[in-house]
Design a protein around this motif. Structure first.
Motif, mmCIF file in Angstrom:
data_model
loop_
_atom_site.group_PDB
_atom_site.id
_atom_site.type_symbol
_atom_site.label_atom_id
_atom_site.label_comp_id
_atom_site.label_asym_id
_atom_site.label_seq_id
_atom_site.Cartn_x
_atom_site.Cartn_y
_atom_site.Cartn_z
ATOM 1 N N ALA A 1 15.978 10.481 1.819
ATOM 2 C CA ALA A 1 16.199 9.110 2.292
ATOM 3 C C ALA A 1 15.038 8.202 1.891
ATOM 4 N N SER A 2 15.342 6.923 1.719
ATOM 5 C CA SER A 2 14.319 5.963 1.305
ATOM 6 C C SER A 2 14.771 4.561 1.668
ATOM 7 N N LEU A 3 13.892 3.597 1.440
ATOM 8 C CA LEU A 3 14.240 2.206 1.716
ATOM 9 C C LEU A 3 13.464 1.292 0.785
ATOM 10 N N VAL A 4 13.994 0.096 0.604
ATOM 11 C CA VAL A 4 13.352 -0.898 -0.262
ATOM 12 C C VAL A 4 13.569 -2.278 0.333
ATOM 13 N N ALA A 5 12.564 -3.131 0.191
ATOM 14 C CA ALA A 5 12.651 -4.498 0.714
ATOM 15 C C ALA A 5 12.153 -5.481 -0.334
ATOM 16 N N TYR A 6 12.759 -6.674 -0.362
ATOM 17 C CA TYR A 6 12.384 -7.737 -1.294
ATOM 18 C C TYR A 6 12.121 -9.007 -0.496
ATOM 19 N N ALA A 7 11.095 -9.736 -0.900
ATOM 20 C CA ALA A 7 10.735 -10.943 -0.153
ATOM 21 C C ALA A 7 9.983 -11.915 -1.044
ATOM 22 N N THR A 8 9.690 -13.092 -0.492
ATOM 23 C CA THR A 8 8.991 -14.134 -1.241
ATOM 24 C C THR A 8 7.477 -13.931 -1.229
ATOM 25 N N SER A 9 7.003 -12.928 -0.493
ATOM 26 C CA SER A 9 5.581 -12.565 -0.510
ATOM 27 C C SER A 9 5.466 -11.059 -0.319
ATOM 28 N N GLN A 10 4.361 -10.480 -0.784
ATOM 29 C CA GLN A 10 4.178 -9.048 -0.618
ATOM 30 C C GLN A 10 4.039 -8.680 0.850
ATOM 31 N N ALA A 11 3.401 -9.558 1.613
ATOM 32 C CA ALA A 11 3.220 -9.285 3.041
ATOM 33 C C ALA A 11 4.566 -9.188 3.754
ATOM 34 N N ALA A 12 5.496 -10.085 3.417
ATOM 35 C CA ALA A 12 6.816 -10.068 4.052
ATOM 36 C C ALA A 12 7.609 -8.838 3.627
ATOM 37 N N ALA A 13 7.504 -8.458 2.358
ATOM 38 C CA ALA A 13 8.206 -7.265 1.879
ATOM 39 C C ALA A 13 7.671 -6.019 2.569
ATOM 40 N N ASP A 14 6.344 -5.911 2.664
ATOM 41 C CA ASP A 14 5.746 -4.747 3.313
ATOM 42 C C ASP A 14 6.106 -4.685 4.793
ATOM 43 N N ALA A 15 6.115 -5.831 5.455
ATOM 44 C CA ALA A 15 6.432 -5.854 6.888
ATOM 45 C C ALA A 15 7.864 -5.396 7.136
ATOM 46 N N ALA A 16 8.797 -5.879 6.325
ATOM 47 C CA ALA A 16 10.193 -5.469 6.486
ATOM 48 C C ALA A 16 10.351 -3.984 6.227
ATOM 49 N N ALA A 17 9.694 -3.493 5.173
ATOM 50 C CA ALA A 17 9.790 -2.064 4.843
ATOM 51 C C ALA A 17 9.182 -1.207 5.942
ATOM 52 N N ASP A 18 8.025 -1.598 6.448
ATOM 53 C CA ASP A 18 7.371 -0.819 7.497
ATOM 54 C C ASP A 18 8.191 -0.804 8.777
ATOM 55 N N ASN A 19 8.778 -1.938 9.142
ATOM 56 C CA ASN A 19 9.596 -2.001 10.358
ATOM 57 C C ASN A 19 10.830 -1.110 10.247
ATOM 58 N N LEU A 20 11.461 -1.106 9.077
ATOM 59 C CA LEU A 20 12.640 -0.271 8.896
ATOM 60 C C LEU A 20 12.250 1.210 8.871
ATOM 61 N N PHE A 21 11.137 1.517 8.240
ATOM 62 C CA PHE A 21 10.642 2.894 8.207
ATOM 63 C C PHE A 21 10.458 3.427 9.625
ATOM 64 N N GLU A 22 9.822 2.650 10.474
ATOM 65 C CA GLU A 22 9.576 3.087 11.853
ATOM 66 C C GLU A 22 10.881 3.190 12.642
ATOM 67 N N ALA A 23 11.809 2.273 12.405
ATOM 68 C CA ALA A 23 13.093 2.314 13.107
ATOM 69 C C ALA A 23 13.864 3.581 12.769
ATOM 70 N N ALA A 24 13.811 4.005 11.500
ATOM 71 C CA ALA A 24 14.503 5.229 11.091
ATOM 72 C C ALA A 24 13.758 6.465 11.585
ATOM 73 N N LEU A 25 12.435 6.440 11.505
ATOM 74 C CA LEU A 25 11.643 7.600 11.899
ATOM 75 C C LEU A 25 11.805 7.928 13.379
ATOM 76 N N GLU A 26 11.869 6.913 14.219
ATOM 77 C CA GLU A 26 11.981 7.172 15.652
ATOM 78 C C GLU A 26 13.361 7.702 16.046
ATOM 79 N N ARG A 27 14.311 7.625 15.119
ATOM 80 C CA ARG A 27 15.659 8.141 15.369
ATOM 81 C C ARG A 27 15.915 9.476 14.665
ATOM 82 N N GLU A 28 14.856 10.081 14.135
ATOM 83 C CA GLU A 28 15.010 11.301 13.342
ATOM 84 C C GLU A 28 15.831 12.371 14.053
ATOM 85 N N SER A 29 15.536 12.659 15.304
ATOM 86 C CA SER A 29 16.220 13.749 16.006
ATOM 87 C C SER A 29 17.719 13.494 16.139
#
Length: 507
Positions: free
Chosen positions: A253-281
């Motif tokens: 599994a993986s994820l990708v995010a696109y945005a108008t700034s690197q900070a916004a792209a990283d924030a979206a990717a990190d938030n989705l990563f954590e949302a998926a990780l906390e649902r692993e079980s």
């Protein structure tokens, strides 16, 4: 108005499957068109729920001039042969090169799968994109649609300007994904959109059936995808559940995010990563053995007005199976599950024999079991030929909507109150029209045993009393602990919660 080339090359590769994808497999149509090149592509894809059709519809509405290349796909299987990969790639690159030489190209859209492995190339899409990028140069915008089961690699992300991935499983939004790509590619051509990207790989694999977005953690993760895509500055967010039975470092599994700034792209990717990780079980596998599943289905069906659906998930031709294992069929007949229908079992020789014998005849067959899957064998018995068909039907359900299916000669056979639909092409049973063409009304059956993992749910879950996942013998193994992985990336948890993959030390 821009001049945009488009094409596609799709294959989902199960490196543990019994049969490889040859060039001929890309030529012949099944549920979707066979290899199509040039202007004929417009008619071939019209009205079908696939990304390229959605993209073409949206890009035309935007006023762009569309330049067709090549589009093809083959039923999931083991590796694409080197011959097939190189021949299809050469066609696409040849047609693209003509446009580059004429300097009449402004952008490129490719309809890919994301989980292609060839005999000589692990990352089929990454390699294709590398060759395309070498041809068109660093500045031409390249946008790509991918399957929810893509094994996305860093190379794919680096060599394209935008990736968008299905958000539903069953994949009822394939055409919609193409339309989303059209919006972002149009923005990139205008100097807008999200030019900054962020890519993350999840530390655990998701079993195939656990990625169903109708319920559970997958439904919640894709809700987050939609919400994050609406954040200020974010142009697109995608999550891929990955395709587990692919033994190479990019699987998972993986994820990708696109945005108008690197900070916004990283924030979206990190938030989705954590949302998926906390649902692993929550992605843990839930499935039944064949006899156990049949008995439970019979128990439920005895007091139900709607059919109980059994998913013969490990022999799903949509995941690399040959749709010819007989474990679930044996259990149905052994338990005398009258009113049950199993579909579709791939056996061209049996279909041919049934047509030669005619409706009403009794024929003795060694049915299926040709894939040499451990624990499986042909089922030898005498069957009554109930109905014959030509295998041509048009999908009416949400997944195969508009698809002109060509299943070859088909036959409905019966033994001890159990019916089995036999086909001459490998297409997973994910549309009620595939049964109706043999005179079987799905809603009137007691038990429907379908060779599909999840896509059947789009058309069958609304008519089902219950759905049970079955782990009958087959190469689309749901429990990754049973797969002999050797080449995954170290530290990857091969099932939610573990165990962790460790490379085998060289002797």
């Amino acid at each position: 108005m821009a001049r945009i080339a488009f094409g596609g090359f799709q294959h989902e590769t199960n490196t543990f499957a019994p049969s490889k994808a040859t060039y001929d497999d890309f030529l012949k149509p099944g549920a979707w068109p066979g290899l199509t090149r040039g202007a004929a592509l417009f008619d071939a894809i019209a009205g079908i729920n696939i990304p390229v059709a959605g993209y073409v519809e949206a890009a035309k509405a935007q006023g762009h001039e569309l330049l067709p290349l090549v589009w093809t796909n083959a039923t999931p299987s083991a590796q694409v042969t080197e011959d097939a990969y190189e021949r299809v790639a050469a066609m696409l690159l040849e047609d693209l090169a003509k446009l580059v030489r004429l300097k009449e190209l402004d952008a490129l859209y490719l309809d890919l799968h994301g989980a292609m492995v060839a005999e000589h190339v692990d990352d089929g899409e990454g390699e294709l994109l590398a060759r395309v990028r070498d041809l068109v140069g660093p500045d031409l915008p390249i946008a790509v649609s991918l399957d929810l089961h893509a094994n996305v690699t860093q190379r794919m992300v680096d060599l394209s300007d935008y990736l968008d991935i299905y958000r539903t499983y069953p994949h009822v939004d394939m055409a919609a994904t193409g339309r989303r790509v059209a919006v972002q590619l149009d923005a990139l051509l205008k100097g807008e959109g999200g030019r900054f990207k962020a890519f993350r790989q999840m530390p655990f694999m998701i079993p195939l059936t656990s990625g169903c977005t109708y319920e559970g953690p997958a439904k919640e993760v894709y809700r987050e995808v939609k919400l994050l895509a609406q954040e200020p500055g974010v142009a697109g967010v995608s999550f891929a559940c990955g395709f587990c039975p692919a033994d190479f470092p990019g699987a998972g599994a993986s994820l990708v995010a696109y945005a108008t700034s690197q900070a916004a792209a990283d924030a979206a990717a990190d938030n989705l990563f954590e949302a998926a990780l906390e649902r692993e079980s929550g992605f843990a596998l839930e499935a039944l053995q064949p006899t156990e599943a049949v008995r439970e289905a019979m128990r439920i069906a005895a007091h139900a007005d709607k059919p109980v659906v059994l998913a013969d998930a490990q022999d799903n031709p949509g995941g690399g199976g040959n749709a010819d294992t007989t474990g679930l069929l044996r259990a149905l007949i052994s338990e005398r599950a009258e009113g049950a229908v199993l579909a579709n079992l791939y056996d061209p020789a049996a279909a041919e024999a049934a047509h030669a014998a005619g409706e009403g005849a009794e024929i003795t067959l060694a049915l299926g079991g040709r894939s040499r899957v451990p624990g499986d064998a042909p089922y030898e018995a005498t069957f009554t030929v109930v109905r014959l068909g030509d295998g041509q039907c048009t999908g009416t359900g949400p997944f195969y909507k508009g698809a002109h299916m060509k299943l070859g000669k088909t036959a409905l056979l019966q033994k001890d109150g159990v019916q089995v639909a036999v086909a001459s092409a490998k297409v997973q049973l994910a549309d009620q029209a595939m049964l109706r063409h043999l005179g079987v009304e799905p809603s009137a059956q007691k038990i429907l045993a379908l060779k599909s993992s999840v896509h059947f749910r789009a058309d069958f879950q609304p008519i089902a009393e219950a759905v049970l996942v079955v782990v009958s013998p087959g190469p689309v193994v749901l429990d990754n602990r049973e797969l002999p992985f050797r080449r995954l990336r170290p530290g990857l948890r091969i099932m939610p919660g573990g165990p962790v993959f460790q490379p085998v030390a060289a002797e």
